[in-house]
Design an enzyme around this catalytic site. Structure first.
Site, PDB file in Angstrom:
ATOM      1  N   HIS A 144       4.296   2.709  -7.605  1.00  0.00           N
ATOM      2  CA  HIS A 144       4.734   3.851  -7.054  1.00  0.00           C
ATOM      3  C   HIS A 144       4.351   5.294  -7.919  1.00  0.00           C
ATOM      4  CE1 HIS A 144       7.627   2.019  -3.964  1.00  0.00           C
ATOM      5  NE2 HIS A 144       6.488   2.500  -3.242  1.00  0.00           N
ATOM      6  N   CYS A 151      14.448   5.525  -8.799  1.00  0.00           N
ATOM      7  CA  CYS A 151      14.447   4.653  -7.581  1.00  0.00           C
ATOM      8  C   CYS A 151      15.480   4.451  -6.867  1.00  0.00           C
ATOM      9  CB  CYS A 151      14.027   3.125  -8.106  1.00  0.00           C
ATOM     10  SG  CYS A 151      12.271   2.785  -8.516  1.00  0.00           S
TER      11      CYS A 151
END
Length: 274
Positions: free
Chosen positions: A171, A267
């Site tokens: 990511h 996150c």
């Protein structure tokens, strides 16, 4: 510039307690179901992160975790919100697919009616980073390239595509974070990106903080900045020294349990803008 010269901006965050967190499957190189999770410790670590934001004056809201969704704690992956417009998520891994609708319902129940669920695979702020001028958009492992055009259409902001090439940094938010939106600047690890994307980043951010491989391996780039204070993992001392030299204030948190699933401060933190 010193930290006294930098002005933080009050943020609004959405977080999800890790009540059902575990490493039950493997969908990235960091996840090993054979390694046990200390549930009491992960709850304490998450609470410390939550309380750090509150102590800094930010507004933190929470969504109720759901059994059977151990990665729901990673709120950043479930929506991108700019100027009150909400672009939801569509996960690549079937194990996480149901998370998207729980977050969609949270926004609907909390007064957000401009909500669009994507047609392309889109893992939200995992791969989208708002700089204040344009949306940096990662692809290569999770988010489809077509999601970048969809984000531009839905959110009405210019999008810059970046290609990720190292599976450990699956990511964008594991390889780059935005330091400042007023005078847009970032910190990033060049080795996570293609040659062309590295050239784009150099052009856009000639004064960027360049992280080392060691910084990236400690999840130092999965950080959260309010324009002055930067929340990052305790092990990321070299990166902290760099950003402190730029006038930012590093604040350390322990994410040892969350890292077992490939996650860190960012996150766990969705930013709600507008």
């Amino acid at each position: 510039m010193t930290s006294a010269d930098r002005m933080p901006t009050t943020r609004r965050y959405l977080m999800c307690p890790p009540r059902y967190f575990e490493v039950a499957y493997s969908i990235n190189p960091w996840m090993d179901p054979a390694k046990p999770v200390d549930h009491d410790l992960v709850m304490r670590q998450w609470q410390t992160l939550h309380d750090t934001y509150v102590d800094l004056g930010h507004k933190v809201e929470t969504i109720e975790p759901q059994p059977g969704l151990p990665d729901m704690v990673f709120a950043a992956n479930s929506a991108t919100v700019i100027d009150g417009r909400v672009l939801g998520a569509r996960f690549r891994a079937e194990q996480r697919a149901a998370e998207a609708d729980h977050y969609r319902r949270w926004f609907n129940e909390n007064g957000y009616h401009n909500i669009v669920m994507p047609t392309c695979i889109n893992e939200a702020e995992g791969d989208f980073a708002w700089t204040g001028r344009y949306l940096l958009a990662g692809t290569g492992f999770r988010t489809d390239p077509g999601a970048h055009a969809e984000a531009q259409e839905v959110l009405g902001v210019p999008v810059v595509s970046l290609h990720l090439t190292d599976p450990r940094y699956y990511h964008l938010d594991t390889a780059l974070f935005v330091l400042n939106e007023d005078e847009p600047n970032v910190a990033y690890y060049p080795g996570a990106f293609s040659e062309g994307s590295q050239r784009v980043l150099r052009r856009l951010f000639p004064d960027a903080v360049i992280a080392t491989a060691e910084d990236a391996e400690t999840f130092g780039l999965n950080a959260v900045s309010d324009g002055r204070n930067v929340i990052l993992p305790t092990e990321s001392t070299a990166l902290a020294a760099q950003i402190e030299d730029r006038g930012y204030e590093p604040i350390f948190v322990d994410i040892s349990e969350l890292k077992k699933s490939g996650g860190g401060p960012k996150c766990c933190t969705m930013e709600i803008r507008g």
